[in-house]
Design an enzyme around this catalytic site. Structure first.
Site, PDB file in Angstrom:
ATOM      1  N   GLY A   1       0.832  -1.204   0.000  1.00  0.00           N
ATOM      2  CA  GLY A   1       0.000   0.000   0.000  1.00  0.00           C
ATOM      3  C   GLY A   1       0.865   1.252   0.000  1.00  0.00           C
ATOM      4  N   GLN A   2       0.408   2.260   0.742  1.00  0.00           N
ATOM      5  CA  GLN A   2       1.118   3.544   0.746  1.00  0.00           C
ATOM      6  C   GLN A   2       2.512   3.407   1.337  1.00  0.00           C
ATOM      7  OE1 GLN A   2      -0.214   5.530  -1.168  1.00  0.00           O
ATOM      8  NE2 GLN A   2      -1.745   6.851  -0.237  1.00  0.00           N
ATOM      9  N   ILE A   3       2.596   2.737   2.499  1.00  0.00           N
ATOM     10  CA  ILE A   3       3.926   2.579   3.115  1.00  0.00           C
ATOM     11  C   ILE A   3       4.747   1.580   2.305  1.00  0.00           C
ATOM     12  CG2 ILE A   3       5.233   1.960   5.190  1.00  0.00           C
ATOM     13  CD1 ILE A   3       2.823   2.746   6.871  1.00  0.00           C
ATOM     14  N   GLY A   4       4.125   0.478   1.888  1.00  0.00           N
ATOM     15  CA  GLY A   4       4.845  -0.554   1.138  1.00  0.00           C
ATOM     16  C   GLY A   4       5.481  -0.003  -0.129  1.00  0.00           C
TER      17      GLY A   4
ATOM     18  N   ASP B   1       1.242  -8.681  -1.832  1.00  0.00           N
ATOM     19  CA  ASP B   1      -0.026  -8.076  -1.388  1.00  0.00           C
ATOM     20  C   ASP B   1      -1.157  -8.966  -1.893  1.00  0.00           C
ATOM     21  OD1 ASP B   1      -0.734  -4.832  -0.501  1.00  0.00           O
ATOM     22  OD2 ASP B   1      -2.381  -6.137  -1.150  1.00  0.00           O
TER      23      ASP B   1
ATOM     24  N   ARG C   1      -5.643   3.839   9.638  1.00  0.00           N
ATOM     25  CA  ARG C   1      -6.752   4.561  10.284  1.00  0.00           C
ATOM     26  C   ARG C   1      -7.392   5.579   9.342  1.00  0.00           C
ATOM     27  NH1 ARG C   1      -4.618   7.681  15.438  1.00  0.00           N
ATOM     28  NH2 ARG C   1      -2.494   7.809  14.642  1.00  0.00           N
TER      29      ARG C   1
ATOM     30  N   ARG D   1      -5.478   4.036  16.768  1.00  0.00           N
ATOM     31  CA  ARG D   1      -4.754   2.867  16.252  1.00  0.00           C
ATOM     32  C   ARG D   1      -5.380   1.582  16.801  1.00  0.00           C
ATOM     33  NH1 ARG D   1      -0.487   6.580  17.495  1.00  0.00           N
ATOM     34  NH2 ARG D   1       0.626   7.250  15.614  1.00  0.00           N
TER      35      ARG D   1
ATOM     36  N   THR E   1       2.530  -2.487  11.006  1.00  0.00           N
ATOM     37  CA  THR E   1       1.070  -2.501  11.122  1.00  0.00           C
ATOM     38  C   THR E   1       0.622  -2.129  12.540  1.00  0.00           C
ATOM     39  OG1 THR E   1       0.973  -4.214   9.421  1.00  0.00           O
ATOM     40  CG2 THR E   1      -0.969  -3.977  10.825  1.00  0.00           C
TER      41      THR E   1
ATOM     42  N   HIS F   1       3.471   2.863  21.017  1.00  0.00           N
ATOM     43  CA  HIS F   1       3.286   3.800  19.903  1.00  0.00           C
ATOM     44  C   HIS F   1       1.837   4.243  19.951  1.00  0.00           C
ATOM     45  CE1 HIS F   1       3.796   5.628  16.051  1.00  0.00           C
ATOM     46  NE2 HIS F   1       3.056   4.771  15.402  1.00  0.00           N
TER      47      HIS F   1
HETATM   48  N1  APR Z   1      -1.834  -9.860   3.234  1.00  0.00           N
HETATM   49  C1  APR Z   1      -1.112  -8.987   2.490  1.00  0.00           C
HETATM   50  N2  APR Z   1      -1.491  -7.713   2.288  1.00  0.00           N
HETATM   51  C2  APR Z   1      -2.646  -7.320   2.848  1.00  0.00           C
HETATM   52  C3  APR Z   1      -3.438  -8.174   3.626  1.00  0.00           C
HETATM   53  C4  APR Z   1      -3.002  -9.498   3.799  1.00  0.00           C
HETATM   54  N3  APR Z   1      -3.705 -10.389   4.521  1.00  0.00           N
HETATM   55  N4  APR Z   1      -4.533  -7.465   4.036  1.00  0.00           N
HETATM   56  C5  APR Z   1      -4.393  -6.218   3.554  1.00  0.00           C
HETATM   57  N5  APR Z   1      -3.258  -6.129   2.819  1.00  0.00           N
HETATM   58  C6  APR Z   1      -2.727  -4.990   2.078  1.00  0.00           C
HETATM   59  C7  APR Z   1      -3.775  -4.132   1.404  1.00  0.00           C
HETATM   60  O1  APR Z   1      -4.202  -4.741   0.181  1.00  0.00           O
HETATM   61  C8  APR Z   1      -3.015  -2.832   1.186  1.00  0.00           C
HETATM   62  O2  APR Z   1      -2.392  -2.769  -0.097  1.00  0.00           O
HETATM   63  O3  APR Z   1      -2.073  -4.089   2.966  1.00  0.00           O
HETATM   64  C9  APR Z   1      -1.935  -2.853   2.280  1.00  0.00           C
HETATM   65  C10 APR Z   1      -2.055  -1.722   3.282  1.00  0.00           C
HETATM   66  O4  APR Z   1      -1.791  -0.555   2.616  1.00  0.00           O
HETATM   67  P1  APR Z   1      -2.550   0.819   2.937  1.00  0.00           P
HETATM   68  O5  APR Z   1      -4.018   0.552   3.088  1.00  0.00           O
HETATM   69  O6  APR Z   1      -2.115   1.817   1.924  1.00  0.00           O
HETATM   70  O7  APR Z   1      -1.991   1.189   4.383  1.00  0.00           O
HETATM   71  P2  APR Z   1      -0.597   1.907   4.767  1.00  0.00           P
HETATM   72  O8  APR Z   1      -0.808   3.372   4.820  1.00  0.00           O
HETATM   73  O9  APR Z   1       0.495   1.361   3.932  1.00  0.00           O
HETATM   74  O10 APR Z   1      -0.452   1.421   6.294  1.00  0.00           O
HETATM   75  C11 APR Z   1      -0.292   0.048   6.602  1.00  0.00           C
HETATM   76  O11 APR Z   1       0.840   0.504   8.661  1.00  0.00           O
HETATM   77  O12 APR Z   1       1.169   2.454   9.885  1.00  0.00           O
HETATM   78  C12 APR Z   1       0.428   1.300   9.743  1.00  0.00           C
HETATM   79  O13 APR Z   1      -1.715   1.981  10.623  1.00  0.00           O
HETATM   80  C13 APR Z   1      -1.004   1.616   9.458  1.00  0.00           C
HETATM   81  O14 APR Z   1      -1.798  -0.578   9.909  1.00  0.00           O
HETATM   82  C14 APR Z   1      -1.494   0.326   8.867  1.00  0.00           C
HETATM   83  C15 APR Z   1      -0.258  -0.169   8.104  1.00  0.00           C
END
Ligand code: APR
Length: 320
Positions: free
Chosen positions: A12-15, A34, A83, A89, A120, A176
């Site tokens: 996602g965004q962080i990844g 993902d 969130r 959180r 996460t 955190h």
């Molecule tokens: N296996 C793999 N990926 C998954 C799964 C799973 N079971 N469930 C969800 N995902 C993926 C989603 O498809 C999405 O691409 O996790 C990704 C999360 O990305 P974002 O929604 O963009 O979230 P992001 O801002 O990256 O934050 C991720 O980090 O800081 C923490 O609170 C935040 O818990 C959140 C996490």
């Protein structure tokens, strides 16, 4: 020698930001996993196509198959949901716990020698659960929070003092979340502790208290502005700093969510503490003595984390 392999679980965004930073810093080849089909593949290809202009050598691959993370040296976990405004959180606990189970088993079966960094949320409980589900050694599983919280603190302090962020050090302990414990007497400008800077007239106690509070609320401030998710540039940068410390055996002294067994008076528990990160993973925990006030804040923070771990045990009986 083959390049290190970095597995990013969650694209996602962080990844995505992690992948971009890991490639630009040439930390190794990157595999993004993902469940959302096309997202890790698309981001990997997009970042790889920036390679010729940026001039990095790194292979990137997106996948929905855990087999592709086989032999990873580092796994950084962001899978789950972030969130939205108004959420804490802790509201993410139930859904992200299920994700940690799938991810923990995927790492256990495919990359059991990796150094695992969990991002996460709610972080301190999720890293505990991820370790339980994966069965990896405690020293090889940690959580990213303290580097980010102290980076936020350092940024705000550098603005207040009008000095380079490089010369500001900060020390943050505890969970955190709203209960995190920024330790002002161990936070400095070029070695001068913050309480001394108050005495020197560089700032006032009131302003310092407000900066501490802004640090505690740092994540919520970004969520409130973005409205569609949570912070990602600084969280990703913080985790990359930890991954680099491991891959290059830098023995960096970094605060992170680490397993304390005896240290800080804790009995088998993940919470934010200063650590030394090198080739052994979490090689040491820097067990400092706290004042009575600091200890009370730390205990309060630990209590909040313990509550979340108990909630995890209530949701998934295999954890009890
Ligand atoms: N296996 C793999 N990926 C998954 C799964 C799973 N079971 N469930 C969800 N995902 C993926 C989603 O498809 C999405 O691409 O996790 C990704 C999360 O990305 P974002 O929604 O963009 O979230 P992001 O801002 O990256 O934050 C991720 O980090 O800081 C923490 O609170 C935040 O818990 C959140 C996490």
């Amino acid at each position: 020698m083959a390049r290190p392999k970095i597995a990013l679980i969650g694209a996602g965004q962080i990844g995505g930001t992690l992948a971009h930073l890991a490639a630009m810093k040439e930390l190794g080849d990157v595999v993004m996993f993902d469940i959302a089909e096309g997202i890790p593949e698309g981001k990997s290809l997009d970042i790889a196509e920036s390679g010729p202009s940026e001039g990095f050598d790194a292979r990137l691959k997106g996948t929905q198959d855990y087999a592709d993370i086989a032999g990873a040296d580092v796994c950084i976990v962001t899978a789950g949901v972030p969130r939205k405004p108004g959420m804490s959180r802790d509201d993410l606990l139930g859904i992200n716990l299920k994700v940690m189970k799938a991810v923990g088993e995927g790492i256990r079966d495919n990359a059991p020698d990796a150094f695992v960094i969990c991002i996460t949320n709610p972080l301190d409980a999720m890293v505990w659960a991820l370790r339980e589900f994966s069965g990896l050694p405690h020293a090889k599983v940690c959580g990213m929070a303290g580097v980010l919280d102290s980076a936020r603190f350092r940024h705000f302090l550098s603005l207040e003092f009008d000095v380079s962020m490089k010369d500001v050090t900060a020390f943050v302990l505890g969970g955190h979340g709203d209960t995190m414990v920024p330790l002002t007497r161990y936070s400095t400008v070029a070695g001068i502790p913050l309480p001394d800077l108050v005495k020197m007239g560089w700032t006032t106690q009131e302003k310092l208290d407000a900066i501490v509070q802004r640090t505690r609320d740092g994540g919520a401030e970004i969520v409130g502005l973005l409205k569609t998710g949570s912070a990602y540039y600084a969280p990703a940068t913080s985790a990359i700093e930890m991954a680099e410390a491991y891959l290059k055996d830098q023995k960096r002294v970094l605060p992170c969510a680490a397993y304390c067994d005896g240290q800080f008076g804790l009995d088998g528990f993940y919470v934010g503490v200063p650590t030394v990160i090198g080739a052994g993973g979490i090689e040491r925990i820097v067990d400092i003595k706290m004042t009575k006030d600091e200890q009370a804040m730390f205990d309060h923070s630990v209590g909040a984390v313990k509550g979340l771990v108990e909630a995890c045990k209530g949701i998934d009986e295999t954890l009890a």
